[in-house]
Design a protein around this motif. Structure first.
Motif, PDB file in Angstrom:
ATOM      1  N   ARG A   1      45.350  29.957  30.852  1.00  0.00           N
ATOM      2  CA  ARG A   1      44.748  31.257  30.543  1.00  0.00           C
ATOM      3  C   ARG A   1      43.248  31.047  30.402  1.00  0.00           C
TER       4      ARG A   1
ATOM      5  N   ARG B   1      39.020  33.134  30.672  1.00  0.00           N
ATOM      6  CA  ARG B   1      38.221  34.356  30.554  1.00  0.00           C
ATOM      7  C   ARG B   1      36.898  34.162  31.272  1.00  0.00           C
TER       8      ARG B   1
ATOM      9  N   ASP C   1      33.446  36.595  31.682  1.00  0.00           N
ATOM     10  CA  ASP C   1      32.702  37.834  31.437  1.00  0.00           C
ATOM     11  C   ASP C   1      33.560  38.908  30.774  1.00  0.00           C
ATOM     12  N   GLY C   2      34.381  38.495  29.811  1.00  0.00           N
ATOM     13  CA  GLY C   2      35.213  39.441  29.084  1.00  0.00           C
ATOM     14  C   GLY C   2      36.511  39.812  29.772  1.00  0.00           C
ATOM     15  N   MET C   3      36.753  39.313  30.980  1.00  0.00           N
ATOM     16  CA  MET C   3      37.999  39.601  31.695  1.00  0.00           C
ATOM     17  C   MET C   3      38.895  38.371  31.640  1.00  0.00           C
ATOM     18  N   ASP C   4      40.148  38.601  31.250  1.00  0.00           N
ATOM     19  CA  ASP C   4      41.105  37.510  31.129  1.00  0.00           C
ATOM     20  C   ASP C   4      41.888  37.310  32.414  1.00  0.00           C
ATOM     21  N   GLY C   5      42.266  36.060  32.657  1.00  0.00           N
ATOM     22  CA  GLY C   5      43.105  35.718  33.790  1.00  0.00           C
ATOM     23  C   GLY C   5      44.144  34.701  33.374  1.00  0.00           C
TER      24      GLY C   5
ATOM     25  N   LEU D   1      39.117  37.018  40.331  1.00  0.00           N
ATOM     26  CA  LEU D   1      38.536  37.344  39.029  1.00  0.00           C
ATOM     27  C   LEU D   1      37.033  37.550  39.153  1.00  0.00           C
TER      28      LEU D   1
ATOM     29  N   THR E   1      36.379  40.877  40.771  1.00  0.00           N
ATOM     30  CA  THR E   1      36.657  41.967  39.831  1.00  0.00           C
ATOM     31  C   THR E   1      35.524  42.120  38.834  1.00  0.00           C
ATOM     32  N   VAL E   2      35.017  41.011  38.300  1.00  0.00           N
ATOM     33  CA  VAL E   2      33.909  41.055  37.353  1.00  0.00           C
ATOM     34  C   VAL E   2      32.684  41.692  38.003  1.00  0.00           C
TER      35      VAL E   2
ATOM     36  N   GLU F   1      33.704  45.737  38.786  1.00  0.00           N
ATOM     37  CA  GLU F   1      34.108  46.625  37.703  1.00  0.00           C
ATOM     38  C   GLU F   1      32.877  47.148  36.983  1.00  0.00           C
TER      39      GLU F   1
ATOM     40  N   ALA G   1      30.574  48.184  33.969  1.00  0.00           N
ATOM     41  CA  ALA G   1      30.488  47.760  32.562  1.00  0.00           C
ATOM     42  C   ALA G   1      30.519  49.003  31.678  1.00  0.00           C
TER      43      ALA G   1
END
Length: 88
Positions: free
Chosen positions: A43, A45, A47-51, A78, A81-82, A85, A87
């Protein structure tokens, strides 16, 4: 996971995954299931996004190899997506 060898190998998997994932990715944890099929799940992270990525195999080495291959693809996803997406 009970032996010193297991602990050392898991530390190597952690270091290897850090290299594969690259700068800016924080590893949150790694789980290792030793029952067939052997499974490694990491697991992380960015930039605040988890994977989360999982690799499987007949042995821990095969699971690690599968995990590395999947991490490359998931890291690209990921990162994209960062970047795309908005902010909030």
């Amino acid at each position: 996971m009970g032996t010193d060898a297991d602990t050392r190998y898991l530390a190597r998997v952690h270091e290897d995954c850090e290299r594969v994932l690259g700068p800016g990715v924080e590893i949150l944890g790694i789980d290792w299931w030793q029952e067939a099929p052997v499974t490694l799940t990491i697991r992380y992270r960015l930039d605040g996004m988890d994977g989360e990525t999982t690799g499987e195999g007949d042995t821990v080495i095969a699971a690690h190899t599968d995990l590395r291959q999947r991490l490359v693809i998931d890291r690209v996803k990921l990162g994209f997506t960062v970047l795309t997406e908005p902010a909030f």
